[in-house]
Design a protein around this motif. Structure first.
Motif, PDB file in Angstrom:
ATOM      1  N   ASP A 103      39.926 -78.749 -16.473  1.00 47.88           N
ATOM      2  CA  ASP A 103      38.877 -79.404 -17.257  1.00 47.88           C
ATOM      3  C   ASP A 103      39.350 -79.688 -18.682  1.00 47.88           C
ATOM      4  N   VAL A 104      40.090 -78.765 -19.264  1.00 49.56           N
ATOM      5  CA  VAL A 104      40.614 -78.984 -20.616  1.00 49.56           C
ATOM      6  C   VAL A 104      41.538 -80.201 -20.638  1.00 49.56           C
ATOM      7  N   ILE A 105      42.398 -80.308 -19.652  1.00 46.97           N
ATOM      8  CA  ILE A 105      43.320 -81.449 -19.601  1.00 46.97           C
ATOM      9  C   ILE A 105      42.538 -82.740 -19.397  1.00 46.97           C
ATOM     10  N   LYS A 106      41.535 -82.699 -18.543  1.00 47.36           N
ATOM     11  CA  LYS A 106      40.723 -83.890 -18.297  1.00 47.36           C
ATOM     12  C   LYS A 106      39.958 -84.297 -19.550  1.00 47.36           C
ATOM     13  N   THR A 107      39.421 -83.311 -20.264  1.00 44.02           N
ATOM     14  CA  THR A 107      38.577 -83.587 -21.431  1.00 44.02           C
ATOM     15  C   THR A 107      39.400 -83.919 -22.668  1.00 44.02           C
ATOM     16  N   CYS A 108      40.467 -83.152 -22.885  1.00 45.94           N
ATOM     17  CA  CYS A 108      41.224 -83.261 -24.140  1.00 45.94           C
ATOM     18  C   CYS A 108      42.547 -84.007 -24.003  1.00 45.94           C
ATOM     19  N   GLY A 109      43.039 -84.128 -22.765  1.00 46.82           N
ATOM     20  CA  GLY A 109      44.263 -84.892 -22.540  1.00 46.82           C
ATOM     21  C   GLY A 109      45.540 -84.107 -22.638  1.00 46.82           C
ATOM     22  N   ARG A 110      45.478 -82.895 -23.207  1.00 49.93           N
ATOM     23  CA  ARG A 110      46.690 -82.097 -23.385  1.00 49.93           C
ATOM     24  C   ARG A 110      46.294 -80.671 -23.720  1.00 49.93           C
ATOM     25  N   LEU A 111      47.287 -79.779 -23.737  1.00 51.40           N
ATOM     26  CA  LEU A 111      47.087 -78.409 -24.195  1.00 51.40           C
ATOM     27  C   LEU A 111      48.331 -78.004 -24.970  1.00 51.40           C
ATOM     28  N   ASP A 112      48.134 -77.526 -26.196  1.00 51.36           N
ATOM     29  CA  ASP A 112      49.251 -77.174 -27.063  1.00 51.36           C
ATOM     30  C   ASP A 112      49.382 -75.680 -27.320  1.00 51.36           C
ATOM     31  N   ILE A 113      48.259 -74.967 -27.340  1.00 47.53           N
ATOM     32  CA  ILE A 113      48.263 -73.551 -27.701  1.00 47.53           C
ATOM     33  C   ILE A 113      47.328 -72.792 -26.772  1.00 47.53           C
ATOM     34  N   LEU A 114      47.821 -71.702 -26.217  1.00 49.88           N
ATOM     35  CA  LEU A 114      46.998 -70.780 -25.434  1.00 49.88           C
ATOM     36  C   LEU A 114      46.973 -69.444 -26.156  1.00 49.88           C
ATOM     37  N   VAL A 115      45.780 -68.979 -26.487  1.00 49.80           N
ATOM     38  CA  VAL A 115      45.612 -67.659 -27.095  1.00 49.80           C
ATOM     39  C   VAL A 115      44.878 -66.773 -26.099  1.00 49.80           C
ATOM     40  N   ASN A 116      45.594 -65.845 -25.503  1.00 55.96           N
ATOM     41  CA  ASN A 116      45.008 -64.914 -24.531  1.00 55.96           C
ATOM     42  C   ASN A 116      44.472 -63.697 -25.286  1.00 55.96           C
ATOM     43  N   ASN A 117      43.192 -63.762 -25.638  1.00 53.88           N
ATOM     44  CA  ASN A 117      42.605 -62.710 -26.461  1.00 53.88           C
ATOM     45  C   ASN A 117      41.574 -61.858 -25.728  1.00 53.88           C
ATOM     46  N   ALA A 118      41.089 -62.310 -24.580  1.00 59.68           N
ATOM     47  CA  ALA A 118      40.071 -61.539 -23.859  1.00 59.68           C
ATOM     48  C   ALA A 118      40.598 -60.162 -23.500  1.00 59.68           C
ATOM     49  N   GLY A 119      39.781 -59.147 -23.713  1.00 58.63           N
ATOM     50  CA  GLY A 119      40.222 -57.791 -23.396  1.00 58.63           C
ATOM     51  C   GLY A 119      39.078 -56.800 -23.439  1.00 58.63           C
ATOM     52  N   VAL A 120      39.274 -55.696 -22.746  1.00 63.36           N
ATOM     53  CA  VAL A 120      38.314 -54.594 -22.748  1.00 63.36           C
ATOM     54  C   VAL A 120      39.091 -53.292 -22.883  1.00 63.36           C
ATOM     55  N   ALA A 121      38.386 -52.245 -23.312  1.00 58.89           N
ATOM     56  CA  ALA A 121      39.044 -50.947 -23.509  1.00 58.89           C
ATOM     57  C   ALA A 121      38.169 -49.835 -22.964  1.00 58.89           C
ATOM     58  N   THR A 122      38.811 -48.732 -22.634  1.00 55.35           N
ATOM     59  CA  THR A 122      38.088 -47.532 -22.240  1.00 55.35           C
ATOM     60  C   THR A 122      38.880 -46.322 -22.708  1.00 55.35           C
ATOM     61  N   GLN A 123      38.189 -45.213 -22.883  1.00 60.90           N
ATOM     62  CA  GLN A 123      38.856 -43.976 -23.269  1.00 60.90           C
ATOM     63  C   GLN A 123      38.540 -42.919 -22.228  1.00 60.90           C
ATOM     64  N   SER A 124      39.557 -42.520 -21.499  1.00 56.87           N
ATOM     65  CA  SER A 124      39.390 -41.452 -20.508  1.00 56.87           C
ATOM     66  C   SER A 124      40.760 -41.009 -20.038  1.00 56.87           C
ATOM     67  N   ARG A 125      40.814 -39.798 -19.528  1.00 60.99           N
ATOM     68  CA  ARG A 125      42.039 -39.299 -18.913  1.00 60.99           C
ATOM     69  C   ARG A 125      42.016 -39.664 -17.433  1.00 60.99           C
ATOM     70  N   ILE A 126      43.174 -39.679 -16.818  1.00 63.34           N
ATOM     71  CA  ILE A 126      43.299 -40.144 -15.440  1.00 63.34           C
ATOM     72  C   ILE A 126      42.380 -39.396 -14.459  1.00 63.34           C
ATOM     73  N   PRO A 127      42.249 -38.068 -14.512  1.00 60.39           N
ATOM     74  CA  PRO A 127      41.358 -37.403 -13.553  1.00 60.39           C
ATOM     75  C   PRO A 127      39.905 -37.839 -13.664  1.00 60.39           C
ATOM     76  N   ASP A 128      39.539 -38.400 -14.822  1.00 54.33           N
ATOM     77  CA  ASP A 128      38.157 -38.828 -15.038  1.00 54.33           C
ATOM     78  C   ASP A 128      37.975 -40.330 -14.886  1.00 54.33           C
ATOM     79  N   THR A 129      39.016 -41.030 -14.433  1.00 55.65           N
ATOM     80  CA  THR A 129      38.973 -42.487 -14.337  1.00 55.65           C
ATOM     81  C   THR A 129      38.792 -42.914 -12.891  1.00 55.65           C
ATOM     82  N   ASP A 130      37.714 -43.641 -12.621  1.00 52.03           N
ATOM     83  CA  ASP A 130      37.468 -44.083 -11.250  1.00 52.03           C
ATOM     84  C   ASP A 130      38.150 -45.428 -10.982  1.00 52.03           C
ATOM     85  N   ASP A 131      38.151 -45.829  -9.726  1.00 54.16           N
ATOM     86  CA  ASP A 131      38.826 -47.068  -9.331  1.00 54.16           C
ATOM     87  C   ASP A 131      38.220 -48.282 -10.023  1.00 54.16           C
ATOM     88  N   GLU A 132      36.909 -48.280 -10.168  1.00 48.75           N
ATOM     89  CA  GLU A 132      36.227 -49.433 -10.778  1.00 48.75           C
ATOM     90  C   GLU A 132      36.680 -49.644 -12.224  1.00 48.75           C
TER      91      GLU A 132
END
Length: 254
Positions: free
Chosen positions: A74-103
């Motif tokens: 859609d970006v290419i169709k709308t804007c004609g080109r792409l020059d810069i990609l900023v991958n900023n999406a992210g999430v965080a959690t604080q836990s130790r492995i025994p307390d971390t579930d699969d989800e």
């Protein structure tokens, strides 16, 4: 400065914090920005602060490969080109492995790692055509370990080394790939830390320039790496951390 005049920049996680600040910085320097995030209402609020003729709102879940492919098409169709990609999406959690579930594991990895991979894969053919570049948001947590944050560390470690590998693979294609590695930054994700003076004091002990960057500080580093000022820089994971990583870990005895 108008370093991004006539450039098209796609920014994920653009609904708040570092993503919103990056969109504003790039738009201020002439870019047309595509705001990507899961919540349209937040993206719309950011869009209101930007030039209407140079902003596009595109709600999408970066953890969904079909959605990412459709987004880039859609970006290419709308804007004609792409020059810069900023991958900023992210999430965080604080836990130790025994307390971390699969989800929890899957949620962190699907956004922080899968999302970066999907966006890079979809964007690269167009970035090769434009001789554009990618800036990933990693973290100082992708350069060293934290207490009780092994899942987040694993995800950001993956982003940091993925950044290096992509830079090797696509430098000859004319595509630069870098990452910023923030430490504590005043974003929604870190709001709990800023509400506790004792935690801020601990950060202040370790950070020569003081505890906590503004989102605009990270945006400035992203803008540099995305610009032609950094035209001979690729494969770099740039700490934007107030001097945190200048330390060898020993306490301040001064």
């Amino acid at each position: 400065m108008q370093r991004f005049q006539d450039k098209i920049a796609l920014i994920t996680g653009a609904g708040s914090g570092m993503g919103a600040a990056t969109a504003k910085r790039l738009a201020d320097e002439g870019a047309t920005v595509v705001l990507v995030g899961r919540t349209k209402e937040k993206l719309d609020e950011v869009a209101k602060t930007l030039p209407a003729e140079r902003v596009h709102v595109r709600p999408a879940d970066v953890a969904d490969p079909a959605a990412v492919n459709a987004l880039v098409d859609d970006v290419i169709k709308t804007c004609g080109r792409l020059d810069i990609l900023v991958n900023n999406a992210g999430v965080a959690t604080q836990s130790r492995i025994p307390d971390t579930d699969d989800e929890t594991w899957r949620k962190i990895m699907s956004i922080n790692v899968d999302g970066v991979f999907y966006c890079c894969r979809a964007a690269l053919p167009h970035l090769i055509e434009s001789r554009g570049n990618i800036v990933n948001t990693s973290s100082v947590s992708g350069l060293g370990g934290d207490w009780a944050m092994s899942v987040y560390n694993a995800s950001k470690g993956a982003v940091s080394n993925f950044t290096r590998a992509l830079a090797l693979d696509h430098g000859r294609d004319g595509v630069r790939v870098n990452a910023v590695c923030p430490s504590l930054t005043r974003t929604d994700m870190a709001s709990g830390i800023f509400e506790k003076d004792e935690l801020l004091d601990k950060f202040a002990e370790r950070m020569p320039l003081g505890a906590g960057a503004a989102p605009e500080d990270i945006a400035a580093a992203i803008a540099f790496l995305a610009s032609d000022d950094a035209r001979f820089i690729s494969g770099v994971n740039l700490p934007v951390d107030g001097g945190l990583m200048a330390s060898n870990g020993q306490p301040n005895m001064g």
